[in-house]
Write a protein that holds these residues in place. Structure first.
Motif, PDB file in Angstrom:
ATOM      1  N   SER A   1      12.029  63.662  31.748  1.00 47.61           N
ATOM      2  CA  SER A   1      13.414  63.249  31.953  1.00 47.61           C
ATOM      3  C   SER A   1      13.517  61.775  32.296  1.00 47.61           C
ATOM      4  CB  SER A   1      14.044  64.076  33.088  1.00 47.61           C
ATOM      5  OG  SER A   1      13.320  63.908  34.291  1.00 47.61           O
ATOM      6  N   GLY A   2      12.415  61.057  32.271  1.00 50.80           N
ATOM      7  CA  GLY A   2      12.454  59.643  32.565  1.00 50.80           C
ATOM      8  C   GLY A   2      12.032  59.367  33.997  1.00 50.80           C
ATOM      9  N   PRO A   3      11.829  58.123  34.343  1.00 53.41           N
ATOM     10  CA  PRO A   3      11.420  57.787  35.713  1.00 53.41           C
ATOM     11  C   PRO A   3      12.524  58.103  36.711  1.00 53.41           C
ATOM     12  CG  PRO A   3      11.985  55.807  34.492  1.00 53.41           C
ATOM     13  CD  PRO A   3      12.013  56.936  33.489  1.00 53.41           C
ATOM     14  N   ALA A   4      12.091  58.402  37.936  1.00 57.91           N
ATOM     15  CA  ALA A   4      13.065  58.713  38.978  1.00 57.91           C
ATOM     16  C   ALA A   4      13.851  57.447  39.324  1.00 57.91           C
ATOM     17  CB  ALA A   4      12.353  59.243  40.229  1.00 57.91           C
ATOM     18  N   PRO A   5      15.180  57.572  39.569  1.00 57.00           N
ATOM     19  CA  PRO A   5      15.983  56.394  39.927  1.00 57.00           C
ATOM     20  C   PRO A   5      15.575  55.850  41.288  1.00 57.00           C
ATOM     21  CG  PRO A   5      17.246  58.412  40.204  1.00 57.00           C
ATOM     22  CD  PRO A   5      15.949  58.817  39.542  1.00 57.00           C
ATOM     23  N   ASN A   6      15.787  54.554  41.496  1.00 55.60           N
ATOM     24  CA  ASN A   6      15.534  53.944  42.810  1.00 55.60           C
ATOM     25  C   ASN A   6      16.517  54.506  43.834  1.00 55.60           C
ATOM     26  OD1 ASN A   6      13.458  52.299  41.881  1.00 55.60           O
ATOM     27  ND2 ASN A   6      14.922  50.743  41.183  1.00 55.60           N
ATOM     28  N   PRO A   7      16.041  54.720  45.050  1.00 56.41           N
ATOM     29  CA  PRO A   7      16.983  55.245  46.107  1.00 56.41           C
ATOM     30  C   PRO A   7      18.016  54.207  46.459  1.00 56.41           C
ATOM     31  CG  PRO A   7      14.837  54.665  47.053  1.00 56.41           C
ATOM     32  CD  PRO A   7      14.693  54.529  45.552  1.00 56.41           C
TER      33      PRO A   7
END
Length: 452
Positions: free
Chosen positions: A446-452
């Protein structure tokens, strides 16, 4: 005996060039080289260049021509002053002096031969070359009788209306009896508009004076600016194309192609539009060149096809197909019936018979055996940042698409290189070589995790 003097001292201000005028290039040779070659058939005992502007550079450019003598004219004060510089070096010379201009490059050897022969047969003190021009404006008019004896030369600005209707003009090319010329050279004066010493003025002091009219007025065309240089180039190119068409070469659009005098063509060669031949190129029987090719100092065998490609210092054997959009750089040796396809570059490499390099490849510093098939995008990585290294590929081998062969490397006969491989070590004959990174597949990505 015969001495030839070439006037080559002028600067050529109207050329607007850092080069001396006589070193301007014309169809692969300098102007002065063309003038010198035009008198080779006469086998003169002395060949003298009268130099002035950038004299050292002129001498340096001509150092490959043996037997030349150089005389310095400094300052440059006219053609008569230039020839006066010969009084000492030719002090004891007994014979004839042929005076040529370093910026008149279209003279045919047979024209000069006939001029010298007529001069000697007539016993004239001077014989000058003349031409009839459709528009003689600016040229000195020559007045002569039916036997060719010259009574006067009148500069254009000094002619009356009737004299200006005379279309016989002075070409500025002379054959003198040297001893008679040497006697009158000190008598020249600067009593003219330019304040210079004119060689033309010696004609009135010598008797008998004769002329020989040239059949083709283009031969005596001088060059003073870029426009005249281009006009002479057009004349010379037309001569060369006509010569080779008479020898069995087809030019489908002659005016769009240019040749060097050192190029040679076999029979039944077809040259399509926008093809250019430089240096000592040799094109074999039945070749088809173009459209859109540059071939320089290259040797092509028989039945070679070249399309939209550049060849420099390359050798191509019989039956090859080159292009479109290929480049063979210096040191390329291509064997019989090879195919070099679109966007392929070959440099300093030997390709044996039947090699195919059909797409998007670089073959540099390599030896490819007979029947090698090079896949699309294959590269020989020949440079390590300091030195060039060699790649050797054995007969019958083939590379897959996007292969990199890192030199120095040797592949044996009948090697197969898998697509996308980068090889850094030798491969034995008959092997399959793979040098890929492992393929990694992450399902449900699903792609890289978004930045917090």
């Amino acid at each position: 005996m015969l001495a030839v003097a070439v006037l080559a001292a002028g600067k050529g201000t109207r050329m607007k060039s850092a080069l001396p005028k006589v070193l301007q290039p014309l169809a692969g040779a300098t102007l002065v080289e063309r003038v010198l070659s035009s008198c080779d058939a006469l086998h003169p005992e002395r060949r003298i260049l009268i130099v002035g502007h950038q004299a050292e550079r002129v001498e340096r450019e001509l150092q490959g021509h043996s037997g030349l003598e150089y005389v310095l004219q400094q300052p440059q004060n006219g053609t008569g002053h230039a020839v006066q510089q010969l009084l000492e070096p030719l002090g004891d010379f007994q014979g004839d002096l042929l005076v040529l201009n370093g910026d008149v490059p279209l003279l045919r050897p047979e024209t000069l031969t006939s001029l010298v022969e007529q001069h000697r047969a007539s016993g004239a003190a001077v014989t000058l070359l003349t031409a009839r021009l459709a528009d003689p404006t600016g040229y000195g008019r020559v007045f002569a009788d039916a036997a060719g004896a010259v009574s006067a030369i009148v500069e254009h600005r000094d002619c009356n209306d009737e004299q200006r209707r005379n279309s016989l003009t002075n070409a500025g090319i002379y054959c003198f009896n040297w001893q008679q010329l040497a006697a009158v050279l000190p008598l020249l004066t600067t009593d003219n508009d330019q304040g210079e010493l004119y060689l033309t003025d010696t004609v009135a002091l010598l008797e008998p004076a004769m002329h020989r009219e040239v059949a083709d007025a283009d031969e005596i065309t001088g060059i003073n600016d870029r426009l005249q240089l281009s006009q002479c180039e057009a004349v010379l190119q037309d001569r060369l194309r006509r010569h080779w068409m008479a020898e069995g070469v087809t030019f489908t659009d002659p005016a769009s192609c240019t040749l060097s005098e050192d190029s040679r063509f076999g029979r039944d060669v077809v040259v399509e539009p926008q093809c250019h031949f430089r240096g000592a190129s040799r094109i074999g029987d039945g070749c088809r060149i173009g459209p859109g090719c540059l071939i320089e100092d290259s040797l092509l065998g028989a039945e070679v096809s070249v399309v939209y490609s550049v060849l420099r210092q390359a050798r191509v054997a019989d039956g090859c197909a080159i292009g479109p959009f290929a480049q063979l750089r210096p040191g390329s040796e291509v064997g019989e019936h090879c195919h070099i396809g679109n966007f392929v570059e070959v440099k300093n490499s030997t390709l044996a018979a039947g090699v195919k390099v059909n797409h998007l490849s670089y073959i540099g510093d390599a030896d490819l055996g007979a029947g090698v098939n090079v896949g699309a995008g294959t590269i020989t990585a020949n440079y390590d940042g300091v030195n060039k290294h060699r790649t050797v590929v054995g007969a019958g081998s083939k590379t897959g698409a996007n292969s990199v062969l890192v030199a120095p490397i040797r592949l044996g006969d009948n090697v197969t290189v898998g697509a996308g491989s980068t090889l850094t070590r030798d491969v034995p004959a008959g092997a399959l070589a793979l040098g890929r990174a492992r393929q990694l597949v992450k399902e449900n990505w699903s792609g890289p995790a978004p930045n917090p």
